[in-house]
Motif scaffolding. Structure first.
Motif, PDB file in Angstrom:
ATOM      1  N   HIS A  73       0.847  -1.199   0.000  1.00  0.00           N
ATOM      2  CA  HIS A  73       0.000   0.000   0.000  1.00  0.00           C
ATOM      3  C   HIS A  73       0.880   1.246   0.000  1.00  0.00           C
ATOM      4  O   HIS A  73       2.002   1.222   0.526  1.00  0.00           O
ATOM      5  CB  HIS A  73      -0.971   0.011   1.188  1.00  0.00           C
ATOM      6  N   ASP A 105       6.553   1.368   6.776  1.00  0.00           N
ATOM      7  CA  ASP A 105       5.176   0.902   6.510  1.00  0.00           C
ATOM      8  C   ASP A 105       4.528   1.775   5.448  1.00  0.00           C
ATOM      9  O   ASP A 105       3.824   2.712   5.767  1.00  0.00           O
ATOM     10  CB  ASP A 105       4.384   0.922   7.815  1.00  0.00           C
ATOM     11  N   MET A 106       4.683   1.452   4.147  1.00  0.00           N
ATOM     12  CA  MET A 106       5.578   0.455   3.633  1.00  0.00           C
ATOM     13  C   MET A 106       6.141   0.837   2.273  1.00  0.00           C
ATOM     14  O   MET A 106       6.201   0.042   1.356  1.00  0.00           O
ATOM     15  CB  MET A 106       4.879  -0.919   3.575  1.00  0.00           C
ATOM     16  N   GLU A 138      -5.108   1.474   2.544  1.00  0.00           N
ATOM     17  CA  GLU A 138      -4.976   0.277   3.383  1.00  0.00           C
ATOM     18  C   GLU A 138      -5.163   0.599   4.851  1.00  0.00           C
ATOM     19  O   GLU A 138      -5.747  -0.171   5.597  1.00  0.00           O
ATOM     20  CB  GLU A 138      -3.598  -0.367   3.165  1.00  0.00           C
ATOM     21  N   GLU A 139      -4.660   1.753   5.271  1.00  0.00           N
ATOM     22  CA  GLU A 139      -4.566   2.044   6.707  1.00  0.00           C
ATOM     23  C   GLU A 139      -5.931   2.195   7.389  1.00  0.00           C
ATOM     24  O   GLU A 139      -6.023   2.066   8.601  1.00  0.00           O
ATOM     25  CB  GLU A 139      -3.699   3.293   6.956  1.00  0.00           C
ATOM     26  N   GLU A 164       4.677  -5.977   3.528  1.00  0.00           N
ATOM     27  CA  GLU A 164       4.554  -5.199   4.777  1.00  0.00           C
ATOM     28  C   GLU A 164       5.783  -5.439   5.649  1.00  0.00           C
ATOM     29  O   GLU A 164       6.514  -6.410   5.451  1.00  0.00           O
ATOM     30  CB  GLU A 164       3.294  -5.648   5.533  1.00  0.00           C
TER      31      GLU A 164
HETATM   32 ZN   LIG Z   1       1.143  -1.301   6.310  1.00  0.00          ZN
END
Ligand SMILES: [Zn+2]
Length: 374
Positions: A73, A105-106, A138-139, A164
């Motif tokens: 992501h 991240d990431m 994604e988060e 990740e």
């Molecule tokens: Zn992540």
């Protein structure tokens, strides 16, 4: 062609502010898309909302075998309340460290697999090929990956590497994430006459007490351990001298394979029904798990062994990933979580990533890609 430099690419990606919310991943996705197009990849952009852009890039694919997928992501979490001592977007380096929000991240992981893919592009045109899935959002609830899976945009993959942060240790999965909001209603009244009202906070407190009697349908998983729940937030009441007519808490449950989230929601509703509580699912990411005996997983373990100094043992990681939705979208392909970031630095102030680890990931990813197309 000169080999692409994963350190430089990590720093380029850090310069895009993709803090989620609001995310705004479009420019970052387009930047990666252009690099990949120039190397012969075909690209497709998919937006689940305005400027919330995920990128799918493909090369090769002979139809006989499915391609291997690498995914990551490009959104990041906010900077947090504490002041950073480093610039969060400038890609500052110090010794082996590259600093910045999203380094671990990431974006470091994304840079690693994109560089491996760019370098091998001329050799990936024949055979089963490669698909890169670079996601937005994604988060907060894996929105980008879920959109791709729900709209059947992924096509085929025979295996998935989720880059990740794992410090280059291959993990075979993670728990699922089911978040719920529980709400109670009451009747407001003046605080001096509580007997004419109905107190929503008291009902909510009783509902939280009831959770003591909540049981998961699967008590434990041989690799993941026990499912868990945690009451994360509580809200209710407007002022001290009123009877509150509305109160809410949120519940974070972490599930293991065999636990269905819709079923979880129904059992919570049943348990809390006597309090008149309404239960609403707000985040839903299924567990991700691949049997460690899987032949490809064993191959990943073998490739990681020299780097780690010992053969990896089957483990799962504590955080959740896009991998769960992508595995669903790819109809159950085996998946590992394997990337250069340090898991304990994710979401931290002064987040950094080791550039040596990024280089190691590039080498590992290159080997995995070459083995797949061999
Ligand atoms: Zn992540």
């Amino acid at each position: 062609m000169r080999s692409p430099d994963p350190r430089a690419l990590t720093r380029e990606l850090l310069a895009f502010n993709t803090i989620n919310p609001p995310g705004m991943e479009r420019a970052c996705a387009r930047h990666l898309g252009r690099l990949l197009e120039n190397a012969g990849f075909t690209t497709a952009y998919h937006e689940f909302a305005d400027s919330r852009t995920s990128l799918i890039a493909r090369i090769g694919g002979d139809g006989a075998r499915a391609p291997i997928c690498f995914t990551g992501h490009i959104d990041t979490v906010p900077l947090g309340a504490a002041k950073w001592t480093r610039d969060a977007f400038a890609g500052e380096t110090d010794g082996d460290r590259v600093y910045g929000r999203g380094s671990t991240d990431m974006k470091g992981g994304v840079a690693a697999f994109v560089c491996a893919a760019l370098e091998l592009a001329p050799r990936l045109g024949r055979g089963p090929g490669l698909v890169l899935v670079i996601t937005a959002g994604e988060e907060i609830g894996c929105e980008g990956a879920r959109f791709l899976a729900d709209h059947d945009l992924l096509g085929r993959a025979g295996a998935i590497v989720v880059a990740e942060p794992t410090a280059n240790y291959p993990y075979v999965g993670h728990k699922g994430l089911a978040w719920f909001e529980v709400e109670t209603r009451g009747v407001t009244a003046h605080g001096s006459m509580p007997e004419v009202g109905e107190n929503a906070i008291v009902k909510l407190a009783q509902a939280i007490g009831d959770l003591e009697h909540f049981h998961f349908p699967v008590e434990s998983h041989p690799v993941m351990g026990k499912p868990t729940y945690n009451v994360g937030t509580i809200r209710g009441g407007l002022n001290t001298n009123s009877v509150p007519d509305e109160a809410r808490f949120t519940l974070d449950t972490r599930s293991v394979p065999g636990i269905d989230h819709a079923h979880l929601c129904r059992s919570l509703e049943q348990l809390l029904a006597p309090r008149g509580a309404r239960v609403r699912k707000i985040v839903d990411t299924p567990p991700l798990y691949t049997e460690p005996e899987n032949e490809w997983v064993q191959q990943v373990f073998e490739l990681c062994t020299p780097l780690l100094g010992e053969r990896p043992t089957p483990k799962t990681i504590t955080f959740s990933t896009d991998g769960a939705d992508l595995k669903r979208g790819f109809h159950g392909a085996p998946a590992v979580i394997l990337g250069p970031g340090e898991p304990q630095l994710a979401h931290q102030t002064d987040e950094w990533c080791s550039m040596t680890r990024i280089e190691q990931s590039v080498a590992l990813f290159r080997d995995l890609m070459l083995r797949w197309v061999a």
